[in-house]
Design an enzyme around this catalytic site. Structure first.
Site, PDB file in Angstrom:
ATOM      1  NE  ARG A  63      92.755  55.860  54.163  1.00 17.08           N
ATOM      2  CZ  ARG A  63      92.303  55.206  53.817  1.00 17.08           C
ATOM      3  NH1 ARG A  63      90.747  53.959  54.481  1.00 17.08           N
ATOM      4  NH2 ARG A  63      92.310  55.049  52.959  1.00 17.08           N
ATOM      5  NE  ARG A 113      85.522  52.119  47.633  1.00 13.42           N
ATOM      6  CZ  ARG A 113      86.749  53.279  47.943  1.00 13.42           C
ATOM      7  NH1 ARG A 113      87.065  53.057  49.110  1.00 13.42           N
ATOM      8  NH2 ARG A 113      87.096  54.110  46.433  1.00 13.42           N
ATOM      9  CB  CYS A 165      86.552  55.017  52.711  1.00 17.25           C
ATOM     10  SG  CYS A 165      87.463  56.570  53.128  1.00 17.25           S
ATOM     11  CE  LYS A 184      91.873  60.624  49.968  1.00 20.47           C
ATOM     12  NZ  LYS A 184      91.747  59.285  49.392  1.00 20.47           N
ATOM     13  CG  ASN A 185      91.006  60.839  45.525  1.00 24.29           C
ATOM     14  OD1 ASN A 185      92.111  60.688  46.231  1.00 24.29           O
ATOM     15  ND2 ASN A 185      89.874  61.278  45.631  1.00 24.29           N
ATOM     16  CG  ASP A 229      85.231  61.995  47.720  1.00 23.07           C
ATOM     17  OD1 ASP A 229      84.442  61.042  47.883  1.00 23.07           O
ATOM     18  OD2 ASP A 229      85.907  62.044  46.870  1.00 23.07           O
TER      19      ASP A 229
HETATM   20  C1  EPZ Z   1      87.488  57.660  43.383  1.00 20.59           C
HETATM   21  O1  EPZ Z   1      87.189  55.934  43.715  1.00 20.59           O
HETATM   22  C2  EPZ Z   1      88.076  58.279  44.764  1.00 20.59           C
HETATM   23  N1  EPZ Z   1      89.953  57.962  45.213  1.00 20.59           N
HETATM   24  C3  EPZ Z   1      86.828  58.228  45.931  1.00 20.59           C
HETATM   25  O2  EPZ Z   1      87.560  59.663  46.990  1.00 20.59           O
HETATM   26  C4  EPZ Z   1      85.942  59.581  44.824  1.00 20.59           C
HETATM   27  O3  EPZ Z   1      84.545  58.778  46.080  1.00 20.59           O
HETATM   28  C5  EPZ Z   1      85.595  58.197  43.904  1.00 20.59           C
HETATM   29  O4  EPZ Z   1      86.719  58.446  42.822  1.00 20.59           O
HETATM   30  C6  EPZ Z   1      84.283  59.025  43.108  1.00 20.59           C
HETATM   31  O5  EPZ Z   1      84.854  60.154  42.502  1.00 20.59           O
HETATM   32  C7  EPZ Z   1      90.520  57.954  44.671  1.00 20.59           C
HETATM   33  O6  EPZ Z   1      90.621  58.213  43.877  1.00 20.59           O
HETATM   34  C8  EPZ Z   1      91.955  56.990  45.539  1.00 20.59           C
HETATM   35  P1  EPZ Z   1      85.216  54.636  41.238  1.00 20.59           P
HETATM   36  P2  EPZ Z   1      87.312  55.200  42.994  1.00 20.59           P
HETATM   37  O7  EPZ Z   1      86.349  53.329  40.591  1.00 20.59           O
HETATM   38  O8  EPZ Z   1      88.372  54.994  41.811  1.00 20.59           O
HETATM   39  C9  EPZ Z   1      81.761  51.507  40.886  1.00 20.59           C
HETATM   40  C10 EPZ Z   1      88.142  60.158  49.498  1.00 20.59           C
HETATM   41  O9  EPZ Z   1      87.108  60.111  49.562  1.00 20.59           O
HETATM   42  N2  EPZ Z   1      83.023  50.834  40.415  1.00 20.59           N
HETATM   43  O10 EPZ Z   1      84.687  56.494  40.593  1.00 20.59           O
HETATM   44  O11 EPZ Z   1      87.444  53.756  43.559  1.00 20.59           O
HETATM   45  C11 EPZ Z   1      82.059  51.342  42.594  1.00 20.59           C
HETATM   46  O12 EPZ Z   1      81.476  50.760  43.240  1.00 20.59           O
HETATM   47  C12 EPZ Z   1      87.399  58.311  48.579  1.00 20.59           C
HETATM   48  O13 EPZ Z   1      88.784  60.628  48.421  1.00 20.59           O
HETATM   49  C13 EPZ Z   1      82.411  49.459  39.856  1.00 20.59           C
HETATM   50  O14 EPZ Z   1      81.296  48.716  40.134  1.00 20.59           O
HETATM   51  O15 EPZ Z   1      85.786  55.207  41.906  1.00 20.59           O
HETATM   52  C14 EPZ Z   1      81.102  52.796  42.232  1.00 20.59           C
HETATM   53  O16 EPZ Z   1      80.135  52.688  42.629  1.00 20.59           O
HETATM   54  C15 EPZ Z   1      87.142  57.614  48.660  1.00 20.59           C
HETATM   55  N3  EPZ Z   1      83.564  48.305  39.855  1.00 20.59           N
HETATM   56  C16 EPZ Z   1      81.300  54.140  40.712  1.00 20.59           C
HETATM   57  O17 EPZ Z   1      81.670  52.633  40.417  1.00 20.59           O
HETATM   58  C17 EPZ Z   1      84.813  48.773  39.364  1.00 20.59           C
HETATM   59  O18 EPZ Z   1      85.739  47.725  39.611  1.00 20.59           O
HETATM   60  C18 EPZ Z   1      82.269  54.720  40.959  1.00 20.59           C
HETATM   61  O19 EPZ Z   1      83.441  54.181  41.664  1.00 20.59           O
HETATM   62  C19 EPZ Z   1      84.863  50.314  40.277  1.00 20.59           C
HETATM   63  C20 EPZ Z   1      84.262  50.882  40.289  1.00 20.59           C
END
Ligand code: EPZ
Length: 426
Positions: free
Chosen positions: A404, A126, A121, A27-28, A313
Site C-alpha cells: 500500500r 482512529r 491500517c 505517499k502521505n 510510522d
Molecule cells: C496520518 O494519519 C498518516 N496518514 C499516518 O500514516 C501517520 O501515522 C499519522 O498521520 C501520524 O503522523 C496519512 O497521512 C494518510 P492523525 P492521520 O489524525 O491523519 C487521533 C502510514 O503508515 N484522532 O494525525 O489519520 C488519532 O486517533 C500512516 O503511512 C482523533 O482522535 O493521523 C491519533 O491518535 C498510518 N480524532 C491522533 O489523533 C480524529 O478525528 C493523530 O492522528 C482524527 C485523529
C-alpha cells in the site's frame, strides 16, 4: 496489485543491505494532493508520484466521481473538469483512511459530500470527530448515519477554528474545505507535519492564498466569488518515512546504503537516533550515505511524537533494529493506541519483547526464521527487516499491506542484496 490479491514474501535471512536506493515520492504527501485535484477543473500533474496501491485507490475514487486519471511514466495526471458525484462509494472509501480527505475537497467543489467512514491500517481507534467538527465549525451541516458521513455547505464563510487536538488529516481536511470558502479562515493548533506543508505548497501552485504552513497557525483566504483554482504540475517530494525505513533496515542488518532523493531536512529525529545507536552518515543535498557497521548501542528510551518528534510510522522499524542492540531498549508509542501488535509477530521470530501498556521493552535477541503476518503497513516492513537479519527462512504474509505504501519493495530489497521470493495468491 489488485485488492483481491494477497501477497506472501519468502525471505532468506542473514543478509546485509548494501547499495543505492532512490527514495520514492511521498505517499502521505501525495494522497491529500489527489483529493485536492477535485478543487480545479483544469489538469493536475503529480510528477514522481509513487505507484503504490493507496495511490491507485485514491485515483479510483476520483474516477468514480467523474474525473479522469491516467499515468504517463512516473507522472499521475488528473482531470476533474467533470465532477458528477459527491458520493464516495463505501467499498472505495473503506479501502484507505485518506479517502476521508474527499470530505473537505468535495464540500468545497460541490457543496456536498457523502462517504462511508474510512478504513486504513488498524493501528488504533482512529476516530473522525476532529474532521467532522472542523467541517461544522467551517460552516457545513454534518451528520452521520450507519457509518456514513453526510455533509452539506451552501455558502461557507471564513472563520476561526482551533483544533482541540493536533491531527494531520483533520488539518488537511480543514485546509481543503477552507480554500473554497468566502473570506479568511484561521486554523489554530494545526499539525506541523511536512505533509501538511506540502499540501499547502501544492495548493499555492494552484493559485490558493495560504500562509503559515509548518507552524500551528495556518491562514487561508478562500476562493469563493474569486478566481477559481487552476491546474498545475507539481513534483512530489521524497518520502521521509520510506527513507527512514531503508535507513533503519540498513541499521538492523549492519548494511551500507546510499539514499537518493531523501528529504533530509524532514528526517532530523530519525537521523539523530541513528547516530545515537552508532550509525554514521554523510549528507549532501538530497543524498544520504549511511554506514551501519558500528551500530551497536541501545538507547534507553525513544518516544513517538508529532513532528518534529520521532514518527510513529517508524516505531516498528526501529523496534526491529533495537533487537540487535546491546542493552535494553524502551520504546513508547504515544500517537496510536494499538500500534504495538507487530511485537507479537517479532516474538515468533525469537524476539525478546515485553509490552507494558504503550511501552515496549526489548533487548538483543537471536532471531530465527518464522511464519509471520503483517499487522499494518509499517509493521509489515518491520517484519521484513527482522526476517532479513534472522537465521534461516521466514514467511511474511499479508504483504499487500506493505505494498500500500512502498513502491517496488521486494525488488528494491533484492537490488540491495536481499533474497526474497514473492508469491501472490488471487
Ligand atoms: C496520518 O494519519 C498518516 N496518514 C499516518 O500514516 C501517520 O501515522 C499519522 O498521520 C501520524 O503522523 C496519512 O497521512 C494518510 P492523525 P492521520 O489524525 O491523519 C487521533 C502510514 O503508515 N484522532 O494525525 O489519520 C488519532 O486517533 C500512516 O503511512 C482523533 O482522535 O493521523 C491519533 O491518535 C498510518 N480524532 C491522533 O489523533 C480524529 O478525528 C493523530 O492522528 C482524527 C485523529
Amino acid at each position: 496489485m489488485g485488492r483481491e490479491q494477497v501477497g506472501v514474501y519468502h525471505i532468506l535471512g542473514g543478509r546485509r543491505l548494501c547499495g543505492t536506493v532512490k527514495i520514492q515520492g511521498s505517499k502521505n504527501a501525495v494522497l491529500p494532493m489527489i483529493a485536492a485535484a477535485v478543487l480545479t477543473k483544469e489538469e493536475v500533474v503529480l510528477s514522481g508520484c509513487p505507484r503504490i496501491s493507496d495511490v491507485e485507490d485514491m485515483a479510483e475514487i476520483v474516477r468514480s466521481l467523474g474525473g479522469t486519471v491516467w499515468w504517463e511514466e512516473k507522472d499521475l495526471h488528473l482531470n476533474c473538469a467533470e465532477i458528477e458525484k459527491s458520493h464516495v462509494e463505501g467499498a472505495l472509501s473503506k479501502r484507505l483512511r485518506a479517502s476521508l480527505l474527499f470530505l473537505g475537497s468535495l464540500l468545497a467543489r460541490t457543496g456536498e459530500a457523502c462517504l462511508a467512514k474510512a478504513g486504513g491500517c488498524r493501528i488504533g481507534k482512529r476516530p473522525t470527530d476532529l474532521h467532522q467538527k472542523a467541517m461544522e465549525v467551517l460552516g457545513a451541516e454534518i451528520f452521520e448515519e450507519a457509518g456514513t458521513i453526510f455533509a452539506r455547505a451552501d455558502h461557507p464563510k471564513g472563520t476561526v477554528l482551533c483544533f482541540p487536538k493536533k491531527s494531520v488529516g483533520a488539518t488537511e481536511n480543514a485546509i481543503l474545505f477552507a480554500v473554497g470558502a468566502e473570506g479568511v479562515t484561521r486554523l489554530c493548533h494545526c499539525a506541523r507535519e511536512p505533509e501538511v506543508v506540502h499540501l499547502c505548497r501544492f495548493l499555492r501552485a494552484m493559485g490558493a492564498d495560504i500562509t503559515g504552513e509548518g507552524t500551528e497557525q495556518i491562514t487561508i483566504s478562500g476562493t469563493y466569488g474569486k478566481t477559481a483554482l487552476s491546474g498545475c504540475r507539481y513534483e512530489v517530494p521524497g518520502d521521509r518515512i520510506a527513507a527512514g525505513t531503508y535507513l533503519l533496515m540498513g541499521a538492523a542488518t549492519r548494511g551500507h546504503l546510499t539514499l537518493l532523493n531523501a528529504p533530509l531536512d524532514e528526517m532530523g529525529a530519525v537521523l539523530s537516533l541513528y547516530q545515537k545507536i552508532g550509525g554514521q552518515y554523510t549528507r549532501k543535498s538530497g543524498t544520504l550515505v549511511a554506514d551501519s557497521k558500528k551500530v551497536q548501542d541501545a538507547v534507553p528510551c525513544v518516544e513517538t511524537a508529532e513532528y518534529p518528534g520521532f514518527p510513529t510510522d517508524l516505531q516498528s522499524l526501529y523496534l526491529a533494529a533495537a533487537m540487535t542492540l546491546k542493552g535494553e531498549s524502551c520504546i513508547c508509542e504515544n500517537v496510536f493506541e494499538d500500534r504495538l501488535r507487530t511485537a507479537e509477530e517479532l516474538q515468533k521470530m525469537g524476539g525478546t519483547l515485553r509490552i507494558c501498556g504503550k511501552w515496549i521493552y526489548t533487548e538483543k535477541s537471536r532471531l530465527h526464521g518464522a511464519d509471520v503476518v503483517s499487522r499494518d503497513l509499517r509493521g509489515g516492513a518491520a517484519l521484513v527487516s527482522a526476517a532479513l537479519l534472522a537465521e534461516g527462512f521466514s514467511v511474511v504474509r499479508k504483504t499487500e499491506l506493505i505494498e500500500r505504501g512502498y513502491e517496488r519493495f521486494p525488488e528494491t530489497l533484492r537490488e540491495l542484496g536481499a533474497k526474497i521470493i514473492v508469491e501472490k495468491e488471487v
